[in-house]
Design a protein around this motif. Structure first.
Motif, PDB file in Angstrom:
ATOM      1  N   LEU A   1       6.201  22.705   3.182  1.00  5.86           N
ATOM      2  CA  LEU A   1       5.219  21.727   2.482  1.00  5.86           C
ATOM      3  C   LEU A   1       5.210  20.375   2.566  1.00  5.86           C
ATOM      4  O   LEU A   1       4.043  19.741   2.759  1.00  5.86           O
ATOM      5  CB  LEU A   1       4.938  22.472   0.927  1.00  5.86           C
ATOM      6  N   LYS A   2       6.705  19.868   2.542  1.00  3.31           N
ATOM      7  CA  LYS A   2       6.693  18.411   2.544  1.00  3.31           C
ATOM      8  C   LYS A   2       6.173  18.010   3.769  1.00  3.31           C
ATOM      9  O   LYS A   2       5.596  17.058   3.927  1.00  3.31           O
ATOM     10  CB  LYS A   2       8.035  18.137   2.151  1.00  3.31           C
ATOM     11  N   THR A   3       6.379  18.551   4.826  1.00  2.00           N
ATOM     12  CA  THR A   3       6.085  18.408   6.241  1.00  2.00           C
ATOM     13  C   THR A   3       4.541  18.341   6.370  1.00  2.00           C
ATOM     14  O   THR A   3       3.626  17.341   6.905  1.00  2.00           O
ATOM     15  CB  THR A   3       6.677  19.037   7.152  1.00  2.00           C
ATOM     16  N   THR A   4       3.959  19.319   5.938  1.00  2.00           N
ATOM     17  CA  THR A   4       2.304  19.521   6.078  1.00  2.00           C
ATOM     18  C   THR A   4       1.909  18.307   5.263  1.00  2.00           C
ATOM     19  O   THR A   4       0.890  17.834   5.702  1.00  2.00           O
ATOM     20  CB  THR A   4       1.814  20.846   5.431  1.00  2.00           C
ATOM     21  N   VAL A   5       2.143  18.185   3.963  1.00  2.00           N
ATOM     22  CA  VAL A   5       1.681  17.254   3.074  1.00  2.00           C
ATOM     23  C   VAL A   5       1.798  15.771   4.040  1.00  2.00           C
ATOM     24  O   VAL A   5       0.664  14.899   3.865  1.00  2.00           O
ATOM     25  CB  VAL A   5       2.391  17.178   1.798  1.00  2.00           C
ATOM     26  N   ALA A   6       3.054  15.439   4.429  1.00  2.00           N
ATOM     27  CA  ALA A   6       3.041  14.176   5.197  1.00  2.00           C
ATOM     28  C   ALA A   6       1.985  14.013   6.032  1.00  2.00           C
ATOM     29  O   ALA A   6       1.462  13.065   6.418  1.00  2.00           O
ATOM     30  CB  ALA A   6       4.611  14.048   5.699  1.00  2.00           C
ATOM     31  N   GLU A   7       2.002  15.182   6.837  1.00  2.85           N
ATOM     32  CA  GLU A   7       0.563  14.925   8.018  1.00  2.85           C
ATOM     33  C   GLU A   7      -0.575  14.971   7.524  1.00  2.85           C
ATOM     34  O   GLU A   7      -1.270  14.151   8.092  1.00  2.85           O
ATOM     35  CB  GLU A   7       0.882  16.250   8.786  1.00  2.85           C
ATOM     36  N   GLU A   8      -0.999  15.501   6.312  1.00  2.00           N
ATOM     37  CA  GLU A   8      -2.193  15.399   5.849  1.00  2.00           C
ATOM     38  C   GLU A   8      -2.706  13.928   5.167  1.00  2.00           C
ATOM     39  O   GLU A   8      -3.493  13.484   5.278  1.00  2.00           O
ATOM     40  CB  GLU A   8      -2.413  16.552   4.938  1.00  2.00           C
ATOM     41  N   ILE A   9      -1.551  13.577   4.356  1.00  2.00           N
ATOM     42  CA  ILE A   9      -1.864  12.414   3.549  1.00  2.00           C
ATOM     43  C   ILE A   9      -1.123  10.885   4.271  1.00  2.00           C
ATOM     44  O   ILE A   9      -1.822   9.914   3.908  1.00  2.00           O
ATOM     45  CB  ILE A   9      -1.405  12.437   2.177  1.00  2.00           C
ATOM     46  N   GLY A  10      -0.232  11.119   5.146  1.00  3.79           N
ATOM     47  CA  GLY A  10      -0.136  10.007   5.830  1.00  3.79           C
ATOM     48  C   GLY A  10       1.114   9.218   5.110  1.00  3.79           C
ATOM     49  O   GLY A  10       1.526   8.165   5.365  1.00  3.79           O
ATOM     50  N   PHE A  11       1.739   9.827   4.110  1.00  6.51           N
ATOM     51  CA  PHE A  11       2.673   9.376   3.230  1.00  6.51           C
ATOM     52  C   PHE A  11       3.702  10.304   2.970  1.00  6.51           C
ATOM     53  O   PHE A  11       3.208  11.455   2.948  1.00  6.51           O
ATOM     54  CB  PHE A  11       2.109   8.705   1.877  1.00  6.51           C
ATOM     55  N   HIS A  12       4.849   9.760   2.386  1.00  5.07           N
ATOM     56  CA  HIS A  12       5.940  10.729   2.002  1.00  5.07           C
ATOM     57  C   HIS A  12       6.034  11.079   0.693  1.00  5.07           C
ATOM     58  O   HIS A  12       6.034  10.270  -0.148  1.00  5.07           O
ATOM     59  CB  HIS A  12       7.230  10.084   2.621  1.00  5.07           C
ATOM     60  N   ASP A  13       5.580  12.211   0.416  1.00  2.00           N
ATOM     61  CA  ASP A  13       5.750  12.931  -0.935  1.00  2.00           C
ATOM     62  C   ASP A  13       6.971  13.688  -1.146  1.00  2.00           C
ATOM     63  O   ASP A  13       7.140  14.872  -0.499  1.00  2.00           O
ATOM     64  CB  ASP A  13       4.445  13.636  -1.197  1.00  2.00           C
ATOM     65  N   THR A  14       7.806  13.393  -2.163  1.00  3.34           N
ATOM     66  CA  THR A  14       9.112  14.231  -2.094  1.00  3.34           C
ATOM     67  C   THR A  14       8.819  15.541  -2.917  1.00  3.34           C
ATOM     68  O   THR A  14       9.776  16.342  -2.952  1.00  3.34           O
ATOM     69  CB  THR A  14      10.269  13.486  -2.462  1.00  3.34           C
TER      70      THR A  14
ATOM     71  N   MET B   1      -1.694  10.292  15.618  1.00  3.94           N
ATOM     72  CA  MET B   1      -1.280  11.562  14.853  1.00  3.94           C
ATOM     73  C   MET B   1       0.119  11.608  14.386  1.00  3.94           C
ATOM     74  O   MET B   1       1.051  11.458  15.114  1.00  3.94           O
ATOM     75  CB  MET B   1      -1.752  12.926  15.652  1.00  3.94           C
ATOM     76  N   ILE B   2       0.353  11.696  12.993  1.00  2.81           N
ATOM     77  CA  ILE B   2       1.739  11.593  12.550  1.00  2.81           C
ATOM     78  C   ILE B   2       2.305  12.911  12.273  1.00  2.81           C
ATOM     79  O   ILE B   2       1.621  13.864  12.234  1.00  2.81           O
ATOM     80  CB  ILE B   2       1.609  11.158  10.869  1.00  2.81           C
ATOM     81  N   VAL B   3       3.595  12.987  12.682  1.00  3.67           N
ATOM     82  CA  VAL B   3       3.971  14.525  12.937  1.00  3.67           C
ATOM     83  C   VAL B   3       5.134  14.487  11.889  1.00  3.67           C
ATOM     84  O   VAL B   3       6.426  13.636  12.037  1.00  3.67           O
ATOM     85  CB  VAL B   3       4.726  14.388  14.106  1.00  3.67           C
ATOM     86  N   GLY B   4       4.925  15.035  10.882  1.00  5.45           N
ATOM     87  CA  GLY B   4       5.896  15.422   9.690  1.00  5.45           C
ATOM     88  C   GLY B   4       6.225  14.083   9.126  1.00  5.45           C
ATOM     89  O   GLY B   4       5.503  13.006   9.165  1.00  5.45           O
ATOM     90  N   VAL B   5       7.487  14.173   8.405  1.00  3.88           N
ATOM     91  CA  VAL B   5       7.916  13.156   7.615  1.00  3.88           C
ATOM     92  C   VAL B   5       8.897  12.389   8.640  1.00  3.88           C
ATOM     93  O   VAL B   5       9.662  12.881   9.271  1.00  3.88           O
ATOM     94  CB  VAL B   5       8.974  13.667   6.339  1.00  3.88           C
ATOM     95  N   ASN B   6       8.763  11.169   8.713  1.00  5.35           N
ATOM     96  CA  ASN B   6       9.529  10.406   9.544  1.00  5.35           C
ATOM     97  C   ASN B   6      10.250   9.109   8.803  1.00  5.35           C
ATOM     98  O   ASN B   6       9.739   8.782   7.740  1.00  5.35           O
ATOM     99  CB  ASN B   6       8.938  10.027  10.810  1.00  5.35           C
ATOM    100  N   ASP B   7      11.069   8.738   9.328  1.00  6.11           N
ATOM    101  CA  ASP B   7      11.951   7.555   8.632  1.00  6.11           C
ATOM    102  C   ASP B   7      11.063   6.282   8.040  1.00  6.11           C
ATOM    103  O   ASP B   7      11.156   5.621   7.014  1.00  6.11           O
ATOM    104  CB  ASP B   7      13.221   7.042   9.265  1.00  6.11           C
ATOM    105  N   ASN B   8      10.265   6.024   8.817  1.00  6.17           N
ATOM    106  CA  ASN B   8       9.240   4.987   8.716  1.00  6.17           C
ATOM    107  C   ASN B   8       8.097   5.004   7.880  1.00  6.17           C
ATOM    108  O   ASN B   8       7.384   4.145   7.599  1.00  6.17           O
ATOM    109  CB  ASN B   8       8.677   4.216  10.039  1.00  6.17           C
ATOM    110  N   MET B   9       8.302   6.216   7.516  1.00  5.43           N
ATOM    111  CA  MET B   9       6.870   6.640   6.662  1.00  5.43           C
ATOM    112  C   MET B   9       6.981   5.968   5.157  1.00  5.43           C
ATOM    113  O   MET B   9       7.906   6.328   4.803  1.00  5.43           O
ATOM    114  CB  MET B   9       6.476   8.166   6.530  1.00  5.43           C
TER     115      MET B   9
ATOM    116  N   ASP C   1       8.680  24.036  -0.595  1.00 11.77           N
ATOM    117  CA  ASP C   1       9.839  23.809   0.477  1.00 11.77           C
ATOM    118  C   ASP C   1       9.832  22.736   1.358  1.00 11.77           C
ATOM    119  O   ASP C   1       8.539  22.015   1.230  1.00 11.77           O
ATOM    120  CB  ASP C   1       9.746  25.229   1.120  1.00 11.77           C
ATOM    121  N   GLU C   2      10.498  22.732   2.352  1.00 20.91           N
ATOM    122  CA  GLU C   2      10.371  21.548   3.370  1.00 20.91           C
ATOM    123  C   GLU C   2       9.094  21.708   4.137  1.00 20.91           C
ATOM    124  O   GLU C   2       8.482  20.715   4.375  1.00 20.91           O
ATOM    125  CB  GLU C   2      11.452  21.668   4.211  1.00 20.91           C
TER     126      GLU C   2
END
Ligand code: CS2
Length: 490
Positions: free
Chosen positions: A242-255, A1-9, A239-240
């Motif tokens: 949303l970015k975190t939730t989206v990262a969890e949902e899609i598995g990629f970092h969307d700024t 399970m990916i949690v939020g946005v992380n540096d390796n994402m 807001d931040e």
């Protein structure tokens, strides 16, 4: 399970599409085969959650001409966010259920101050069939309902179109180029919350062309259509969280993801020069007479949004849905529409006024999509002249008391004063408001917001009421004064 946005994402981009979880919708078309039939000025969140989704739906159906070249008139931020993502972004629909999809309709973004010639070239290109705008109320440079030729940016464009400052300037320059090239017809379509937006665009462009190129003015008569539309979808700032939730949902970092409510509506004046995008195939409606639809949206949805923003802010609420949880504020806003606005507003046959109002309040209750009172409060000096003032004049003319609207004006003046004190005020007239006497003269504040053109501002008994309500809010605070008001009215 990916949690939020992380540096390796990994960043969202074209290569990521094939690796998306299966529940995430992705473009079903070959993006490289799409051409951009639309140039859009104002590629912000609203555009990305509204028109760009309609275009994406068309492209998913196999149409290939309706890609978008977006233009940012000032800030490079959206381009900086989207260029590394191949202009892909996530659109999160947040309501009773949620849905995440990747939108691929935007093909490129141009930042006007960085690349003015590219913007002009894109609008002038024969590939461009439609030029659309979401430049917000203040982008129209209006004063008392007309274009203000002394507005700093517009005045610059009147002097020279070499490096345009306003949307009018870019459109006028591009039309000069398009006419010199003997270009194909073009439709210019307003997608902002302003009444008669297409007419304003025509008026501004005409003023500039009178000065800079009268031949183009003659050319455009049969080749360029200026149209209006009614656009609707509640779309908060990103807001931040949303970015975190989206990262969890899609598995990629969307700024730059964008969230919006499930509801969406687009009613378009059927006045096109050249090819008309088949937006009716994806839920939009073409109509001959757009004015009553614009009226309904501005006078019911946007008007009550602005009431709840001012009243809610004064009561200490951050979000619109929180303001609605205060029974007196909810009752005030709903009755304002039903008692003061509905009786004096002509509603198209296809719409039930009462039903529309009830639906709007249900939408505003959506706590899965917090919408900040201060977002609605932004640029309010430019908004209430569209949302409240015409209804007040209509009410007074038909001998209605319009007391809810008088109270709203008083609350708005208090909002401006309080937001100034709290350093929360985001408005093009910030400095003018700061120079107003902080005393009791509501007229000064209302005049700055364009009230002079409306007859209510010279109706002494109405203005005395506004003044009295303003004093009551000062003395009793917002909730008590609203409660007292409702007791007297009912
Ligand atoms: C809002 C609108 O921020 C505001 O001023 O009233 O943006 C509103 O959310 C949209 O018009 C909904 O379509």
């Amino acid at each position: 399970m990916i949690v939020g946005v992380n540096d390796n994402m990994q960043r969202l981009n074209s290569a990521a599409l094939a690796k998306m979880p299966s529940n995430i919708e992705v473009p079903q078309y070959d993006r490289s085969a799409v051409t951009a039939g639309i140039v859009h000025i104002g590629a912000g969140n609203f555009h990305r959650a509204h028109q760009a989704v309609y275009c994406d739906n068309l492209l998913n159906m196999g149409e290939t001409e309706w890609g978008i070249i977006g233009v940012s008139l000032r800030s490079p931020t959206m381009k900086e966010n989207l260029a590394p993502q191949n202009f892909l972004y996530t659109q999160a629909t947040l309501g009773k259920s949620t849905n995440y999809r990747i939108i691929g309709a935007i093909q490129n973004l141009l930042v006007a101050p960085e690349a003015p010639m590219a913007v002009i070239g894109a609008i002038a290109s024969n590939h461009t069939q439609v030029l659309t705008t979401t430049i917000t109320e203040k982008g129209y440079c209006l004063i008392n309902g007309e274009i203000n030729r002394h507005h700093t940016d517009f005045a610059q464009d009147l002097l020279s179109l070499e490096l345009p400052k306003t949307a009018y300037g870019y459109i006028a320059s591009a039309l000069i180029k398009r006419s010199a090239q003997k270009g194909t017809p073009l439709t210019i379509l307003c997608c902002d919350n302003v009444q008669n937006g297409g007419e304003h665009l025509l008026a501004g462009v005409r003023m500039l062309l009178k000065t800079h190129s009268s031949e183009t003015l003659t050319w455009l008569k049969n080749r360029v259509a200026f149209s209006s539309s009614m656009v609707d979808r509640v779309t908060p700032a990103t807001d931040e969280a949303l970015k975190t939730t989206v990262a969890e949902e899609i598995g990629f970092h969307d700024t730059a993801p964008v969230a919006a409510e499930p509801f969406t509506q687009w009613i378009i004046e059927d006045n096109f020069a050249g090819t008309r995008p088949p937006f009716d195939k994806v839920g939009a409606l073409f109509v001959d007479n757009i004015a009553p639809f614009e009226n309904v949206k501005l006078r019911f949805l946007n008007a009550s949004h602005s009431m709840l923003a001012a009243l809610g802010y004064l009561a200490g609420d951050r979000f619109i849905h929180e303001a609605l949880l205060r029974p007196c504020l909810a009752r005030f806003a709903k009755q304002a529409l039903k008692n003061d606005v509905l009786p004096v507003t002509s509603v198209p046959k296809s719409i039930s006024g009462e039903g529309y109002i009830d639906d709007v309040f249900e939408r505003f209750h959506n706590d899965n999509l917090p919408y900040a009172a201060l977002q609605v409060g932004t640029d309010s000096s430019q908004k209430i002249q569209q949302r409240w003032f015409p209804a007040i004049d209509d009410a007074l003319e038909q001998e209605h008391a319009a007391s809810y609207l008088a109270f709203s004006l008083a609350a708005w003046v208090t909002f401006i004063r309080q937001a100034l004190l709290n350093k929360d005020l985001n408005d093009p007239l910030h400095d003018d408001f700061a120079n107003c006497e902080m005393g009791n003269d509501v007229r000064q504040f209302l005049a700055l917001a364009g009230a002079a053109k409306f007859s209510f501002s010279s109706n002494d008994s109405f203005m005395a009421k506004v003044h009295k309500f303003h004093q009551a809010i000062d003395q009793q605070g917002i909730e008590s004064s609203v409660k007292n008001f409702l007791d007297l009215e009912n």
